[in-house]
Motif scaffolding. Structure first.
Motif, PDB file in Angstrom:
ATOM      1  N   GLY A 218       0.802  -1.209   0.000  1.00 36.77           N
ATOM      2  CA  GLY A 218       0.000   0.000   0.000  1.00 36.77           C
ATOM      3  C   GLY A 218       0.836   1.260   0.000  1.00 36.77           C
ATOM      4  N   THR A 219       0.154   2.376   0.155  1.00 38.78           N
ATOM      5  CA  THR A 219       0.817   3.671   0.189  1.00 38.78           C
ATOM      6  C   THR A 219      -0.023   4.628   1.016  1.00 38.78           C
ATOM      7  N   VAL A 220       0.623   5.572   1.657  1.00 38.26           N
ATOM      8  CA  VAL A 220      -0.089   6.582   2.421  1.00 38.26           C
ATOM      9  C   VAL A 220      -0.861   7.488   1.463  1.00 38.26           C
ATOM     10  N   GLY A 221      -2.113   7.752   1.778  1.00 37.14           N
ATOM     11  CA  GLY A 221      -2.911   8.614   0.926  1.00 37.14           C
ATOM     12  C   GLY A 221      -3.419   7.896  -0.309  1.00 37.14           C
ATOM     13  N   ILE A 222      -3.779   8.672  -1.324  1.00 34.74           N
ATOM     14  CA  ILE A 222      -4.352   8.164  -2.563  1.00 34.74           C
ATOM     15  C   ILE A 222      -3.382   8.459  -3.704  1.00 34.74           C
ATOM     16  N   SER A 223      -3.056   7.449  -4.501  1.00 34.12           N
ATOM     17  CA  SER A 223      -2.033   7.618  -5.539  1.00 34.12           C
ATOM     18  C   SER A 223      -2.605   7.713  -6.946  1.00 34.12           C
ATOM     19  N   GLN A 254     -12.522  12.968  -1.653  1.00 31.82           N
ATOM     20  CA  GLN A 254     -12.807  13.524  -0.331  1.00 31.82           C
ATOM     21  C   GLN A 254     -11.676  13.215   0.634  1.00 31.82           C
ATOM     22  N   ALA A 255     -11.089  12.021   0.502  1.00 35.66           N
ATOM     23  CA  ALA A 255      -9.979  11.636   1.379  1.00 35.66           C
ATOM     24  C   ALA A 255      -8.785  12.562   1.189  1.00 35.66           C
ATOM     25  N   GLU A 256      -8.515  12.955  -0.062  1.00 33.90           N
ATOM     26  CA  GLU A 256      -7.413  13.886  -0.308  1.00 33.90           C
ATOM     27  C   GLU A 256      -7.669  15.224   0.369  1.00 33.90           C
ATOM     28  N   LYS A 257      -8.897  15.718   0.304  1.00 38.50           N
ATOM     29  CA  LYS A 257      -9.240  16.978   0.956  1.00 38.50           C
ATOM     30  C   LYS A 257      -9.103  16.850   2.471  1.00 38.50           C
ATOM     31  N   ASP A 258      -9.535  15.713   3.006  1.00 39.05           N
ATOM     32  CA  ASP A 258      -9.438  15.487   4.448  1.00 39.05           C
ATOM     33  C   ASP A 258      -7.985  15.453   4.904  1.00 39.05           C
ATOM     34  N   PRO A 264      -8.904  12.755   9.530  1.00 43.80           N
ATOM     35  CA  PRO A 264      -8.703  11.353   9.155  1.00 43.80           C
ATOM     36  C   PRO A 264      -8.956  11.156   7.661  1.00 43.80           C
ATOM     37  N   TYR A 265      -8.135  10.364   7.025  1.00 49.22           N
ATOM     38  CA  TYR A 265      -8.204  10.187   5.585  1.00 49.22           C
ATOM     39  C   TYR A 265      -8.116   8.709   5.240  1.00 49.22           C
ATOM     40  N   LEU A 266      -8.102   8.397   3.973  1.00 52.89           N
ATOM     41  CA  LEU A 266      -7.981   7.017   3.500  1.00 52.89           C
ATOM     42  C   LEU A 266      -6.587   6.775   2.943  1.00 52.89           C
ATOM     43  N   PHE A 267      -6.109   5.532   3.071  1.00 57.02           N
ATOM     44  CA  PHE A 267      -4.877   5.148   2.399  1.00 57.02           C
ATOM     45  C   PHE A 267      -5.101   3.841   1.653  1.00 57.02           C
ATOM     46  N   GLU A 268      -4.252   3.592   0.685  1.00 57.15           N
ATOM     47  CA  GLU A 268      -4.400   2.412  -0.171  1.00 57.15           C
ATOM     48  C   GLU A 268      -3.711   1.191   0.433  1.00 57.15           C
ATOM     49  N   ALA A 269      -4.304   0.031   0.193  1.00 57.74           N
ATOM     50  CA  ALA A 269      -3.644  -1.250   0.458  1.00 57.74           C
ATOM     51  C   ALA A 269      -3.949  -2.163  -0.713  1.00 57.74           C
ATOM     52  N   TRP A 270      -3.001  -3.054  -1.041  1.00 62.93           N
ATOM     53  CA  TRP A 270      -3.145  -3.924  -2.211  1.00 62.93           C
ATOM     54  C   TRP A 270      -2.930  -5.371  -1.813  1.00 62.93           C
ATOM     55  N   ILE A 271      -3.727  -6.252  -2.382  1.00 63.85           N
ATOM     56  CA  ILE A 271      -3.516  -7.696  -2.260  1.00 63.85           C
ATOM     57  C   ILE A 271      -3.593  -8.281  -3.664  1.00 63.85           C
ATOM     58  N   SER A 272      -2.682  -9.199  -3.977  1.00 66.15           N
ATOM     59  CA  SER A 272      -2.666  -9.809  -5.310  1.00 66.15           C
ATOM     60  C   SER A 272      -2.533 -11.319  -5.206  1.00 66.15           C
ATOM     61  N   TYR A 273      -3.102 -12.003  -6.191  1.00 62.58           N
ATOM     62  CA  TYR A 273      -3.055 -13.470  -6.216  1.00 62.58           C
ATOM     63  C   TYR A 273      -2.965 -13.945  -7.656  1.00 62.58           C
ATOM     64  N   ILE A 274      -1.996 -14.792  -7.950  1.00 63.69           N
ATOM     65  CA  ILE A 274      -1.840 -15.353  -9.291  1.00 63.69           C
ATOM     66  C   ILE A 274      -2.743 -16.575  -9.418  1.00 63.69           C
ATOM     67  N   LEU A 275      -3.757 -16.453 -10.231  1.00 65.12           N
ATOM     68  CA  LEU A 275      -4.758 -17.510 -10.370  1.00 65.12           C
ATOM     69  C   LEU A 275      -4.549 -18.372 -11.602  1.00 65.12           C
ATOM     70  N   SER A 276      -3.862 -17.841 -12.605  1.00 68.19           N
ATOM     71  CA  SER A 276      -3.854 -18.473 -13.928  1.00 68.19           C
ATOM     72  C   SER A 276      -3.145 -19.818 -13.959  1.00 68.19           C
ATOM     73  N   THR A 277      -2.292 -20.137 -12.956  1.00 67.61           N
ATOM     74  CA  THR A 277      -1.651 -21.450 -12.975  1.00 67.61           C
ATOM     75  C   THR A 277      -2.652 -22.575 -12.733  1.00 67.61           C
ATOM     76  N   PRO A 336      -9.301   3.592   6.405  1.00 67.62           N
ATOM     77  CA  PRO A 336      -9.174   4.829   7.168  1.00 67.62           C
ATOM     78  C   PRO A 336      -7.809   4.924   7.848  1.00 67.62           C
ATOM     79  N   SER A 337      -7.247   6.113   7.885  1.00 69.02           N
ATOM     80  CA  SER A 337      -5.978   6.282   8.578  1.00 69.02           C
ATOM     81  C   SER A 337      -6.127   5.902  10.033  1.00 69.02           C
ATOM     82  N   GLY A 338      -5.099   5.212  10.537  1.00 69.81           N
ATOM     83  CA  GLY A 338      -5.147   4.728  11.908  1.00 69.81           C
ATOM     84  C   GLY A 338      -5.725   3.332  12.028  1.00 69.81           C
ATOM     85  N   ALA A 339      -6.303   2.782  10.921  1.00 69.98           N
ATOM     86  CA  ALA A 339      -6.856   1.433  10.974  1.00 69.98           C
ATOM     87  C   ALA A 339      -5.736   0.411  10.942  1.00 69.98           C
ATOM     88  N   GLN A 340      -6.017  -0.772  11.451  1.00 70.26           N
ATOM     89  CA  GLN A 340      -5.037  -1.851  11.459  1.00 70.26           C
ATOM     90  C   GLN A 340      -5.165  -2.667  10.180  1.00 70.26           C
TER      91      GLN A 340
END
Length: 340
Positions: A218-223, A254-258, A264-277, A336-340
């Motif tokens: 992930g990354t802090v904020g919105i990219s 809205q998260a960028e404005k916040d 409190p604002y939003l940040f990104e998190a990513w999860i990926s999974y290779i399914l094609s095998t 949300p920022s501060g979330a686990q």
């Protein structure tokens, strides 16, 4: 959330800039050849059922395989781990770099735990350098403290040779507050595969289960916004990769404005999974189900798929019959920022 399952990003840790990391792979069959495992198609054994569960804290996969032939089929079941590169500036989301099983992988067959073999090979400039490292007692996991400590013991002539061959480089930084120093730093990449031997009896079903902890990036904020607007290459990539829609864009704006207002604002998190095998088995997956858990009710989630239904406060499900995986799974979480 719409469209068919599509292309997948790589996973890395939370940082102040977006970084991408290796992806996770589905089970596949393999044959052991000189130099390591290669993956082969297995027409006699079909994947009758796959139930895939993905959350920020766990990935669970439950399979039913059926040998459709009139003879037993023996071979290797293999699980490729994500490649770990030696980039010292990569901020990879792995809890314990000092253990080989850095994702806590476990496997079972027909309800019983199986003893898996871990094959690891190290590469620099696409050349296998595993034996070079072993001969000098250098741990193979490039980002481990143990590997960096062991590199300090290399004779100078060996270190010079390894620098020339792209195994290591000299990084200069202040590690302990006493001033800048030179450090021998890994550049090789590590490829890891768990595998075990098994037999699929003629005309019989075999169940296989595995579990591990995903590397959530992930990354802090919105990219994916430019000047607060949905535009630019990154936004177009997110539309294709995560199928983000207007409601996600509005919340991101809205998260960028916040964030700028110190709220409190939003940040990104990513999860990926290779399914094609999963297509390496004989024919399509007869019965496929995907459950995605966004982790908390206040999180936003976006991913591509068809016929997705919300089945709980945080869970979404997609089911398909005679499913042939050709693309991967990308999941975008806005937390949300501060979330686990």
């Amino acid at each position: 959330m719409k469209n068919a399952l599509r292309h997948l990003p790589l996973l890395f840790a939370l940082s102040t800039a977006p970084v991408f990391a290796p992806a996770f792979a589905n089970d596949t069959m393999a044959e052991l050849k000189t130099g390591g495992l290669t993956f082969v198609r297995t027409p006699e054994v079909e994947m009758t059922k796959e139930a895939l569960f993905i959350s920020p804290s766990e990935i669970r996969v439950d399979y039913v395989f059926t040998n459709t032939s009139d003879k037993d089929v023996s071979g290797l079941v293999a699980f490729p781990m994500p490649d770990i590169g030696g980039d010292p500036y990569a901020n990879i989301a792995i809890d314990d770099f000092e253990t080989d099983n850095y994702l806590g992988f476990t496997a079972a067959q027909d309800g019983k735990a199986v003893a898996v073999t871990l094959q690891q090979r190290a590469y620099a400039s696409d050349i296998d350098v595993t034996e070079d490292l072993k001969a000098r007692n250098i741990p193979l996991l490039p980002m481990s403290k143990a590997a960096k400590e062991a590199l300090k013991t290399l004779p100078d002539d060996v270190a010079a040779d390894w620098i020339a061959r792209g195994l290591i480089f000299i990084d200069t930084y202040d590690d302990d507050g006493t001033g800048m120093k030179d450090y021998r730093t890994p550049l090789w990449s590590l490829k890891s595969v768990y595998w075990w031997r098994t037999t699929f009896p003629a005309g019989k079903e075999v169940t296989v289960q595995h579990r591990y902890k995903p590397s959530v990036g992930g990354t802090v904020g919105i990219s994916f916004l430019e000047d607060g607007q949905p535009k630019g290459e990154r936004y177009q990539d997110y539309v294709k990769r995560y199928c983000i829609e207007d409601n996600i864009v509005r919340r991101a704006q809205q998260a960028e404005k916040d964030m700028q207002a110190g709220k409190p604002y939003l940040f990104e998190a990513w999860i990926s999974y290779i399914l094609s095998t999963g297509a390496n088995w004989g024919g399509p997956i007869k019965d496929f189900s995907l459950t995605i858990d966004k982790g908390a009710a206040e999180n936003l989630v976006s991913f591509c798929g068809e016929g997705i239904k919300k089945i709980g406060p945080t869970t979404f499900e997609m089911k398909a019959k005679d499913f042939t995986p050709t693309n991967e799974i990308d999941i975008l979480l806005l937390k949300p920022s501060g979330a686990q």
